[in-house]
Design a protein around this motif. Structure first.
Motif, mmCIF file in Angstrom:
data_model
loop_
_atom_site.group_PDB
_atom_site.id
_atom_site.type_symbol
_atom_site.label_atom_id
_atom_site.label_comp_id
_atom_site.label_asym_id
_atom_site.label_seq_id
_atom_site.Cartn_x
_atom_site.Cartn_y
_atom_site.Cartn_z
ATOM 1 N N GLY A 1 -10.151 -10.041 -24.091
ATOM 2 C CA GLY A 1 -8.932 -9.575 -24.744
ATOM 3 C C GLY A 1 -8.534 -8.158 -24.379
ATOM 4 N N ASP A 2 -9.521 -7.255 -24.247
ATOM 5 C CA ASP A 2 -9.151 -5.858 -23.962
ATOM 6 C C ASP A 2 -8.580 -5.716 -22.547
ATOM 7 N N GLU A 3 -8.989 -6.623 -21.645
ATOM 8 C CA GLU A 3 -8.440 -6.547 -20.273
ATOM 9 C C GLU A 3 -6.960 -6.951 -20.263
ATOM 10 N N VAL A 4 -6.636 -7.972 -21.055
ATOM 11 C CA VAL A 4 -5.233 -8.399 -21.126
ATOM 12 C C VAL A 4 -4.391 -7.283 -21.732
ATOM 13 N N LYS A 5 -4.912 -6.678 -22.765
ATOM 14 C CA LYS A 5 -4.170 -5.587 -23.417
ATOM 15 C C LYS A 5 -3.955 -4.419 -22.445
ATOM 16 N N GLN B 1 -6.747 -3.134 -11.290
ATOM 17 C CA GLN B 1 -7.343 -4.013 -12.300
ATOM 18 C C GLN B 1 -7.333 -5.455 -11.789
ATOM 19 N N PHE B 2 -8.442 -6.137 -11.992
ATOM 20 C CA PHE B 2 -8.559 -7.547 -11.589
ATOM 21 C C PHE B 2 -8.794 -8.395 -12.825
ATOM 22 N N LEU B 3 -7.999 -9.444 -12.962
ATOM 23 C CA LEU B 3 -8.137 -10.368 -14.089
ATOM 24 C C LEU B 3 -8.561 -11.719 -13.529
ATOM 25 N N ARG B 4 -9.759 -12.158 -13.869
ATOM 26 C CA ARG B 4 -10.211 -13.445 -13.330
ATOM 27 C C ARG B 4 -9.870 -14.549 -14.340
ATOM 28 N N LEU B 5 -8.859 -15.343 -14.007
ATOM 29 C CA LEU B 5 -8.443 -16.366 -14.972
ATOM 30 C C LEU B 5 -8.971 -17.744 -14.574
ATOM 31 N N ARG B 6 -9.161 -18.576 -15.569
ATOM 32 C CA ARG B 6 -9.551 -19.955 -15.295
ATOM 33 C C ARG B 6 -8.359 -20.655 -14.630
ATOM 34 N N PRO B 7 -8.582 -21.394 -13.520
ATOM 35 C CA PRO B 7 -7.447 -22.031 -12.843
ATOM 36 C C PRO B 7 -6.620 -22.880 -13.810
ATOM 37 N N GLY B 8 -5.310 -22.718 -13.705
ATOM 38 C CA GLY B 8 -4.408 -23.528 -14.536
ATOM 39 C C GLY B 8 -4.071 -22.897 -15.872
ATOM 40 N N THR B 9 -4.368 -21.608 -16.051
ATOM 41 C CA THR B 9 -4.075 -20.987 -17.354
ATOM 42 C C THR B 9 -3.121 -19.798 -17.215
ATOM 43 N N ASP B 10 -2.201 -19.906 -16.279
ATOM 44 C CA ASP B 10 -1.225 -18.827 -16.073
ATOM 45 C C ASP B 10 -0.330 -18.641 -17.300
ATOM 46 N N VAL B 11 0.128 -19.751 -17.878
ATOM 47 C CA VAL B 11 1.039 -19.640 -19.023
ATOM 48 C C VAL B 11 0.349 -18.913 -20.187
ATOM 49 N N LEU C 1 0.828 -1.213 0.000
ATOM 50 C CA LEU C 1 0.000 0.000 0.000
ATOM 51 C C LEU C 1 0.861 1.262 0.000
ATOM 52 N N ARG C 2 2.052 1.155 0.590
ATOM 53 C CA ARG C 2 2.948 2.310 0.502
ATOM 54 C C ARG C 2 3.397 2.508 -0.953
ATOM 55 N N GLY C 3 3.662 1.395 -1.630
ATOM 56 C CA GLY C 3 3.984 1.482 -3.061
ATOM 57 C C GLY C 3 2.837 2.120 -3.825
ATOM 58 N N LYS C 4 1.622 1.716 -3.448
ATOM 59 C CA LYS C 4 0.451 2.263 -4.134
ATOM 60 C C LYS C 4 0.319 3.774 -3.873
ATOM 61 N N GLU C 5 0.571 4.154 -2.625
ATOM 62 C CA GLU C 5 0.540 5.589 -2.310
ATOM 63 C C GLU C 5 1.574 6.359 -3.114
ATOM 64 N N ASN C 6 2.687 5.678 -3.400
ATOM 65 C CA ASN C 6 3.745 6.320 -4.194
ATOM 66 C C ASN C 6 3.433 6.288 -5.686
ATOM 67 N N GLY C 7 2.285 5.762 -6.065
ATOM 68 C CA GLY C 7 1.876 5.822 -7.470
ATOM 69 C C GLY C 7 1.838 4.495 -8.196
ATOM 70 N N ALA C 8 2.139 3.396 -7.505
ATOM 71 C CA ALA C 8 2.157 2.102 -8.208
ATOM 72 C C ALA C 8 0.756 1.682 -8.627
ATOM 73 N N LYS C 9 0.654 1.099 -9.802
ATOM 74 C CA LYS C 9 -0.584 0.462 -10.242
ATOM 75 C C LYS C 9 -0.576 -0.971 -9.721
ATOM 76 N N VAL C 10 -1.714 -1.428 -9.248
ATOM 77 C CA VAL C 10 -1.797 -2.791 -8.722
ATOM 78 C C VAL C 10 -2.727 -3.602 -9.619
ATOM 79 N N ILE C 11 -2.205 -4.721 -10.114
ATOM 80 C CA ILE C 11 -2.997 -5.622 -10.957
ATOM 81 C C ILE C 11 -3.025 -6.981 -10.269
ATOM 82 N N VAL C 12 -4.196 -7.573 -10.148
ATOM 83 C CA VAL C 12 -4.309 -8.891 -9.510
ATOM 84 C C VAL C 12 -4.946 -9.864 -10.500
#
Ligand code: SF4
Length: 964
Positions: free
Chosen positions: A337-341, A276-286, A251-262
């Motif tokens: 697709g637009d979320e990944v981009k 930004q939150f990306l909901r992926l199907r389990p097992g599709t990290d690659v 959160l200190r990083g975020k206060e310093n301006g970091a964008k957080v993507i989960v």
């Protein structure tokens, strides 16, 4: 779902016991005897940050009868890898007060619910109190002498009949560094590589993937360094629950301006902080990461200069990424697709960015592919080796980093020295014993190791993830003399492992099962054991002894002893000494370690490993230097971790490894790995030359890139005595160093001279190379996608199949394709994934036995989407059965929530003490049952192991749910 507040709140049990003792001063022993109950931490909450600032004190009633001056002791929270400092107030031997360490740069005066309640260890009502054995289904008390005698005799008998490999030594991420080192040494002297611990099932794929990409298999930066990040990308990590205090740095990083993507299948508490939150199907990290890389390459966002100087084989990644067009990625991962981009653009525009991953990424059959592709993403963006960047890989238990470093692993010796004659000879010299003697302790035969034969001494052992297969398989299917006959379960919870029914069978059939733990654990109650040969030995916690532990960021912290061991429990190193003595190798094992009575001197153990751990620089952190850091925590900068003035001036807090050379060399430790902007003498580095100098015509050494002040201004191989001579630097060694260094290299020179001279010339002892994107000795040299064994998308299996079945993989057969060939998705249509809760840790025995935590989360549950619940006629809070495709079933409460997406269910993995819907309460030794018991989610999880490390798959299985 609202959980019920228990009417018989555990802490209220104690009030009656206190009434008779108020008003008189008593000593610690009387205090414990009379209360015998849990009185402890004040109010505890689960949220940040007000709850993290709470002070936990004895009640007024307690203070009335504990008198005497207050002594202050400092230690480290025994739960997670953040390494929060604990300040303890002790009166007359009783732990009467506790607060978070405000001077610690790691936690800055914060604790989560778990840390805020560690004073419970000072009472430990539900602890295992004395040695016990199971006789005719009942637990009987034993003396320590009798227990060690009987266990030792049984071990010797098994060794005689079946050889040393018939015993599996499961160790622990809860050991101190000194305990972890001793445990690996003990297994070596027993004569087996069947020794392993929790890291196998939490971050083994990280260690393998990351070490094979850029050199070392550990977190590159630190929690604190995230203050400098411009982008923080979490994938498979729910830090807000798993590493709560780390969030203050995020959160200190975020206060310093970091964008957080989960990115996560679940909308977690961490996701609640994300941009930004990306909901992926389990097992599709690659596929997701290739989807990000597709945009990065398409738009020219990669760091071209960095790649040409410091990275090999990125072109092969580029070729694979080209296959992962936005529509393909959307189809496979489920992310639009637009979320990944948008995520790729954010990462490109906010550098340096860091990536954080945990078991959501590692616990897969393709775990090593995941960790490598995460690393590749950071290399493509030029983020590694920079403050604010890197891979902040949050480890789990408080000392899982140290236990990994000290090699409680079936494939390494301490310091990641591999299983080879040279490594054994190195450690024989450190231990000051004859190599031939150690060799004689092992089975002298060779066994199948994939397609070749390997002598038992150099053969990777059975892993903790599959110890029960090692016991249940027939002798001819196991690559050693016989299947396992004995299990030493030292600080490990079986409910944290999949396939409970098969573990139960093994625990019933083994000739010997020994649990060494502060609590009886799920091991004690899971089997319906009719034969003799099952023992429980009470180990104490790290608050009842002292020594060093290593936080996730590689910093070592010295912890003081707060109280004497409770009841009849003993510290791990003392139990190891008693056992080694009984087994007849105490003289060799403790040759240069002073033993007081039956307790080996901790500082001597630290000094011994300082003399041998050259590979990763655990050589400079002497007990004296670590104690100096303990005394002067307040002098360290909370972002850079560097001491500003004072007696530690210039050091990095905890001397994070590598801390090169001898303690006298005074290396400050390395805060950020591979950071070329600093001199190596000040914590700078480059990528490690670990994979040779050339492969397939590609130069593997760095080009036009070197750390600040290096006299070799280009890539170079690792340092040897011969290399010093060729460079004309040999005479920089003292005469004594020359004698020690002759014929040696930077890893085996016990004088440290080679390291010292290399560093004096500005060079990294381990050479200067490129990171590699292609690991040519792995099953998938370039990371590729493979569908899980229990695949829900049958339409993708043909295109992204799993591996062929294998033989003799870590001594056992391993199934892949033969499982994936069957379609389970019709009968088991829900994807089952798992994770952590803020209140509990690991298998949870310790935290579920803590009344203050038990109050907070009392029932095992499954998170299910409202749509899936309604389709099954299931209401929030209702009991349900969760059935797995291999026949495992668990009874849990339904939590109907949109945290999970449609078709995915989530279970926490900390529960135990039930099996197939039944509470095993009656099987615990009297008075030792945890307050909270419940089904172990892993009983419903299925077969599936990483193709390199044997990591278990607990993040993408299948299940069905029905009302109970
Ligand atoms: Fe800190 Fe982790 Fe302990 Fe919580 S569990 S107090 S975050 S070390």
């Amino acid at each position: 779902m609202k959980l019920t507040k228990k009417l018989n709140h555990p802490s209220t049990e104690s009030t009656g016991a206190l009434s008779g003792v108020l008003g008189s001063a008593i000593d610690r022993r009387t205090f414990l005897r009379r209360t015998g109950l849990a009185l402890g931490a004040g109010a505890i909450a689960t949220t940040l940050p007000p709850a993290m600032m709470k002070r936990s004190q004895a009640t007024a009633a307690e203070r009335k009868f504990v008198k005497g001056p207050v002594e202050i002791k400092r230690s480290v929270c025994t739960h997670c890898s953040v390494g929060c400092g604990v300040i303890a107030e002790v009166q007359n031997g009783v732990w009467t007060g506790q607060e978070p360490d405000f001077d610690s740069p790691l936690n800055l005066g914060s604790h989560c619910a778990k840390g805020a309640s560690v004073r419970e260890h000072g009472h430990g009502e539900r602890r295992l109190k004395y040695p016990m054995k199971l006789v005719n289904g009942k637990w009987q008390r034993l003396s320590w002498d009798q227990a060690i005698d009987e266990i030792g005799d049984r071990l010797m008998g098994i060794r005689e009949q079946h050889g040393p490999d018939a015993v599996m030594w499961v160790g622990s991420a809860k050991f101190s560094n000194e305990g972890a080192y001793l445990y690996r040494k003990m297994a070596a002297m027993w004569g087996t590589n069947n020794v392993d611990h929790q890291a196998r099932i939490c971050h083994s794929t990280t260690v393998a993937g990351v070490a094979n990409t850029w050199g070392y298999g550990a977190m590159t930066n630190s929690y604190n360094d995230m203050h400098n990040s411009k982008c923080i990308f979490f994938i498979g990590s729910n830090a807000a629950e798993a590493h709560p205090v780390s969030m203050q740095h995020v959160l200190r990083g975020k206060e310093n301006g970091a964008k957080v993507i989960v990115a996560d299948p679940r909308f977690t508490r961490t996701a609640a902080h994300a941009d930004q939150f990306l909901r992926l199907r389990p097992g599709t990290d690659v596929p997701l990461i290739y989807g990000l890389l597709w945009h990065i390459f398409e738009n020219g966002w990669e760091d071209k200069e960095y790649i040409s100087q410091r990275v090999a084989f990125m072109d092969e990644i580029r070729a694979e990424a080209a296959k992962w067009t936005p529509d393909v990625v959307e189809n496979v991962t489920g992310i639009p697709g637009d979320e990944v981009k948008a995520a790729a653009k954010t990462m490109a525009e906010h550098r340096p960015g860091t990536i954080v991953w945990c078991m959501g990424g590692t616990q897969h059959t393709v775990g090593n592919n995941n960790t490598r592709i995460y690393s590749v993403l950071q290399l493509a963006l030029g983020n590694v080796g920079k403050s604010g960047g890197g891979a902040n890989i949050f480890r789990g238990h408080d000392n899982v980093q140290g236990a990994t470093d000290f090699g409680i692993l079936a494939d390494t010796l301490p310091g990641y020295y591999g299983l080879a004659e040279g490594s054994w000879k190195h450690w024989a010299r450190v231990w000051d014993i004859d190599f031939e003697w150690i060799k004689s302790r092992f089975d002298q035969a060779s066994y199948a190791d994939g397609n070749k034969m390997t002598p038992a001494m150099n053969l990777k052992g059975i892993t903790v993830s599959r110890w029960f297969d090692g016991a249940n398989e027939s002798d001819e299917n196991v690559s050693q003399k016989t299947a396992l006959k004995a299990l030493m379960m030292w600080g490990h919870a079986p409910n944290s492992q999949v396939r409970g029914a098969e573990q139960k069978k093994a625990l019933e059939n083994l000739d010997l099962v020994v649990v060494v733990d502060p609590y009886p654990t799920h091991t004690a109650v899971l089997p319906d054991r009719t034969k003799e040969g099952m023992y429980l030995l009470p180990a104490c916690t790290q608050f009842e002894t002292y020594g060093s532990r290593t936080a996730s960021n590689r910093s070592l912290q010295w912890g003081e002893k707060i109280i004497d061991p409770l009841f009849e429990s003993k510290p791990d190193h003392a139990i190891m000494y008693m056992l080694a003595k009984k087994l007849g190798f105490d003289q060799q094992m403790f040759k240069n370690i002073k033993v007081n009575g039956e307790e080996p001197l901790i500082e001597d153990i630290t000094r011994e490993f300082n003399r041998g751990m050259w590979t990763i620089g655990y050589t400079g952190q002497s007990p004296e230097r670590l104690k100096l850091h303990l005394e002067n925590k307040h002098t360290f900068n909370v972002t850079t971790l560097k001491a500003e003035g004072g007696p530690c001036d210039g050091d990095t807090y905890g001397l994070p490894w590598p801390c090169w050379g001898t303690p006298e060399f005074k290396h400050p430790g390395t805060h950020v790995l591979y950071d070329t902007s600093k001199h190596v003498k000040e914590g700078g580095l480059n990528f490690r030359a670990r994979f040779g100098v050339e492969h397939e015509g590609v130069n593997l050494l760095a080009e036009d890139s070197y750390s600040k002040g290096a006299e070799i201004q280009d890539g170079y191989p690792e340092f040897t005595a011969d290399m010093l001579k060729q460079l004309g630097w040999w005479d920089d060694l003292t005469e004594e160093e020359k004698v020690a260094a002759e014929g040696k290299n930077w890893k085996t020179d016990l004088s440290g001279g080679i390291q010292r001279v290399a560093i004096e010339h500005g060079c990294a002892p381990f050479g200067n190379a490129k990171a590699r994107c292609k690991v040519w000795n792995f099953p998938d040299p370039i990371p590729v996608h493979r569908e899980p064994l229990y695949a829900n998308r049958r339409d993708l299996v043909e295109q992204y199949p799993t591996y062929p079945d294998r033989k003799a993989f870590w001594r056992l057969p391993a199934r892949y394709a033969s499982i994936q060939a069957q379609d389970f998705s019709k009968d088991f249509p829900l994807i089952h994934t798992s994770g952590r809760l803020v209140e509990y840790e690991g298998g949870g025995e310790e935290t579920r036995s803590n009344p203050w935590l038990a109050e907070l989360q009392q029932d095992m549950f499954v998170e299910i989407h409202p749509g899936d619940a309604n389709d099954r006629g299931i209401k929030d809070g209702q009991w349900v059965w969760l059935d797995g495709p291999e026949g495992g079933r668990i009874k849990v409460k339904a939590m109907v929530t949109e945290r999970v997406g449609r078709g995915v269910v989530f279970t926490p993995f900390h529960f135990g003490g039930w099996f197939e819907g039944k509470d095993l309460l009656s099987k615990y030794p009297e008075g030792t049952h945890p307050y909270v018991r419940g089904s172990a989610c892993n009983d419903a999880f299925t077969y599936g192991y990483d193709s390199v490390t044997n990591m278990q798959e607990t993040k993408a299985s299948l299940c069905q749910i029905r009302p109970a």
